[in-house]
Design a protein around this motif. Structure first.
Motif, PDB file in Angstrom:
ATOM      1  N   TYR A 165       8.809   7.470 -10.975  1.00  0.00           N
ATOM      2  CA  TYR A 165       8.597   6.188 -11.627  1.00  0.00           C
ATOM      3  C   TYR A 165       8.453   5.126 -10.559  1.00  0.00           C
ATOM      4  N   LYS A 166       7.534   4.195 -10.810  1.00  0.00           N
ATOM      5  CA  LYS A 166       7.306   3.079  -9.909  1.00  0.00           C
ATOM      6  C   LYS A 166       7.050   1.846 -10.752  1.00  0.00           C
ATOM      7  N   THR A 167       7.189   0.700 -10.116  1.00  0.00           N
ATOM      8  CA  THR A 167       6.801  -0.530 -10.798  1.00  0.00           C
ATOM      9  C   THR A 167       5.320  -0.778 -10.522  1.00  0.00           C
ATOM     10  N   VAL A 168       4.729  -1.614 -11.329  1.00  0.00           N
ATOM     11  CA  VAL A 168       3.344  -2.022 -11.100  1.00  0.00           C
ATOM     12  C   VAL A 168       3.232  -2.624  -9.698  1.00  0.00           C
ATOM     13  N   GLU A 169       4.229  -3.393  -9.301  1.00  0.00           N
ATOM     14  CA  GLU A 169       4.228  -3.998  -7.972  1.00  0.00           C
ATOM     15  C   GLU A 169       4.221  -2.937  -6.875  1.00  0.00           C
ATOM     16  N   ASP A 170       4.973  -1.847  -7.058  1.00  0.00           N
ATOM     17  CA  ASP A 170       4.980  -0.749  -6.083  1.00  0.00           C
ATOM     18  C   ASP A 170       3.590  -0.143  -5.942  1.00  0.00           C
ATOM     19  N   VAL A 171       2.935   0.074  -7.068  1.00  0.00           N
ATOM     20  CA  VAL A 171       1.598   0.670  -7.059  1.00  0.00           C
ATOM     21  C   VAL A 171       0.622  -0.242  -6.319  1.00  0.00           C
ATOM     22  N   LEU A 172       0.711  -1.550  -6.579  1.00  0.00           N
ATOM     23  CA  LEU A 172      -0.168  -2.504  -5.900  1.00  0.00           C
ATOM     24  C   LEU A 172       0.102  -2.533  -4.396  1.00  0.00           C
ATOM     25  N   ARG A 173       1.360  -2.524  -4.012  1.00  0.00           N
ATOM     26  CA  ARG A 173       1.715  -2.542  -2.588  1.00  0.00           C
ATOM     27  C   ARG A 173       1.207  -1.281  -1.885  1.00  0.00           C
ATOM     28  N   GLU A 174       1.401  -0.137  -2.506  1.00  0.00           N
ATOM     29  CA  GLU A 174       0.929   1.110  -1.911  1.00  0.00           C
ATOM     30  C   GLU A 174      -0.595   1.138  -1.822  1.00  0.00           C
ATOM     31  N   GLY A 175      -1.268   0.614  -2.835  1.00  0.00           N
ATOM     32  CA  GLY A 175      -2.728   0.532  -2.801  1.00  0.00           C
ATOM     33  C   GLY A 175      -3.207  -0.375  -1.694  1.00  0.00           C
ATOM     34  N   ARG A 176      -2.555  -1.516  -1.545  1.00  0.00           N
ATOM     35  CA  ARG A 176      -2.911  -2.461  -0.478  1.00  0.00           C
ATOM     36  C   ARG A 176      -2.717  -1.812   0.892  1.00  0.00           C
ATOM     37  N   ASP A 177      -1.599  -1.121   1.068  1.00  0.00           N
ATOM     38  CA  ASP A 177      -1.327  -0.450   2.342  1.00  0.00           C
ATOM     39  C   ASP A 177      -2.341   0.656   2.619  1.00  0.00           C
ATOM     40  N   PHE A 178      -2.739   1.381   1.587  1.00  0.00           N
ATOM     41  CA  PHE A 178      -3.728   2.444   1.732  1.00  0.00           C
ATOM     42  C   PHE A 178      -5.068   1.864   2.189  1.00  0.00           C
ATOM     43  N   HIS A 179      -5.497   0.779   1.554  1.00  0.00           N
ATOM     44  CA  HIS A 179      -6.757   0.131   1.952  1.00  0.00           C
ATOM     45  C   HIS A 179      -6.676  -0.381   3.385  1.00  0.00           C
ATOM     46  N   ALA A 180      -5.530  -0.898   3.791  1.00  0.00           N
ATOM     47  CA  ALA A 180      -5.368  -1.391   5.164  1.00  0.00           C
ATOM     48  C   ALA A 180      -5.481  -0.242   6.165  1.00  0.00           C
ATOM     49  N   ARG A 181      -4.877   0.899   5.862  1.00  0.00           N
ATOM     50  CA  ARG A 181      -4.966   2.059   6.768  1.00  0.00           C
ATOM     51  C   ARG A 181      -6.398   2.574   6.854  1.00  0.00           C
ATOM     52  N   LEU A 182      -7.086   2.610   5.713  1.00  0.00           N
ATOM     53  CA  LEU A 182      -8.489   3.029   5.720  1.00  0.00           C
ATOM     54  C   LEU A 182      -9.325   2.081   6.570  1.00  0.00           C
ATOM     55  N   ALA A 183      -9.119   0.784   6.395  1.00  0.00           N
ATOM     56  CA  ALA A 183      -9.882  -0.207   7.161  1.00  0.00           C
ATOM     57  C   ALA A 183      -9.655  -0.022   8.661  1.00  0.00           C
ATOM     58  N   ARG A 184      -8.400   0.194   9.060  1.00  0.00           N
ATOM     59  CA  ARG A 184      -8.114   0.404  10.486  1.00  0.00           C
ATOM     60  C   ARG A 184      -8.826   1.641  11.019  1.00  0.00           C
ATOM     61  N   GLN A 185      -8.791   2.739  10.240  1.00  0.00           N
ATOM     62  CA  GLN A 185      -9.419   3.978  10.700  1.00  0.00           C
ATOM     63  C   GLN A 185     -10.935   3.815  10.797  1.00  0.00           C
ATOM     64  N   TYR A 186     -11.547   3.200   9.799  1.00  0.00           N
ATOM     65  CA  TYR A 186     -12.989   2.953   9.862  1.00  0.00           C
ATOM     66  C   TYR A 186     -13.330   2.068  11.061  1.00  0.00           C
ATOM     67  N   GLY A 187     -12.492   1.057  11.321  1.00  0.00           N
ATOM     68  CA  GLY A 187     -12.730   0.167  12.446  1.00  0.00           C
ATOM     69  C   GLY A 187     -12.652   0.893  13.786  1.00  0.00           C
ATOM     70  N   GLU A 188     -11.687   1.807  13.909  1.00  0.00           N
ATOM     71  CA  GLU A 188     -11.582   2.591  15.143  1.00  0.00           C
ATOM     72  C   GLU A 188     -12.830   3.451  15.340  1.00  0.00           C
ATOM     73  N   TYR A 189     -13.276   4.098  14.269  1.00  0.00           N
ATOM     74  CA  TYR A 189     -14.465   4.941  14.363  1.00  0.00           C
ATOM     75  C   TYR A 189     -15.714   4.115  14.652  1.00  0.00           C
ATOM     76  N   GLU A 190     -15.764   2.921  14.086  1.00  0.00           N
ATOM     77  CA  GLU A 190     -16.919   2.046  14.312  1.00  0.00           C
ATOM     78  C   GLU A 190     -17.085   1.767  15.808  1.00  0.00           C
ATOM     79  N   GLN A 191     -15.986   1.602  16.510  1.00  0.00           N
ATOM     80  CA  GLN A 191     -16.037   1.344  17.955  1.00  0.00           C
ATOM     81  C   GLN A 191     -16.526   2.560  18.739  1.00  0.00           C
ATOM     82  N   LEU A 192     -16.349   3.747  18.186  1.00  0.00           N
ATOM     83  CA  LEU A 192     -16.722   4.985  18.878  1.00  0.00           C
ATOM     84  C   LEU A 192     -18.110   5.496  18.500  1.00  0.00           C
ATOM     85  N   ALA A 193     -18.649   5.011  17.406  1.00  0.00           N
ATOM     86  CA  ALA A 193     -19.927   5.515  16.902  1.00  0.00           C
ATOM     87  C   ALA A 193     -21.063   5.223  17.878  1.00  0.00           C
TER      88      ALA A 193
END
Length: 151
Positions: A3-31
């Motif tokens: 069980y989670k709160t709606v706020e937990d789901v939003l926080r985890e989603g935000r963190d997931f998008h931030a990690r994806l953005a960082r990984q894409y940004g790292e790869y962008e520098q190497l492409a």
């Protein structure tokens, strides 16, 4: 089942998008391929935008909606998707595109499942709005990938 709160789901989603953005940004520098660099730049910016969208979405919800508990099952696939992203060949446009589409489909499905299982109107409406947002992102990504292949 968790069980989670709606706020937990939003926080985890935000963190997931931030990690994806960082990984894409790292790869962008190497492409080394311009099309791949362009795709990674689009993906990075899109994930950053989604992170900010979830922050704004959070601010728009009432405290009652944010603190609503929802049944959250099964465990999310965020770690698996991030691991797949870390293991891709950054010179393979199709492989990058497939992981990006899988992320969008996963998030859309997750929000739909949460909306269907929500016991309160406010939680259901919140997850339905998030599902619509992810479906729009999935559609936009599809169009961008199609156009990029013709680049």
């Amino acid at each position: 089942m968790r069980y989670k709160t709606v706020e937990d789901v939003l926080r985890e989603g935000r963190d997931f998008h931030a990690r994806l953005a960082r990984q894409y940004g790292e790869y962008e520098q190497l492409a080394t391929d311009k099309r791949i660099e362009l795709l990674l730049d689009q993906l990075r910016r899109r994930e950053e935008s989604m992170k900010f969208s979830l922050e704004n979405f959070h601010d728009d919800l009432t405290p009652g909606a944010l603190h609503t508990w929802v049944q959250f099952a099964p465990e999310g696939r965020e770690k698996e998707l991030l691991q797949r992203l870390r293991n891709i060949d950054i010179n393979n446009l199709d492989e990058i595109a497939q992981v990006a589409m899988d992320v969008e489909v996963y998030l859309s499905d997750q929000y739909r499942d949460l909306a269907q299982g929500a016991e309160t109107q406010s939680a259901r409406e919140a997850f339905e709005r998030l599902e619509e947002l992810e479906e729009l992102e999935e559609h936009t990504l599809s169009i961008n990938l199609f156009n990029l292949r013709d680049y």
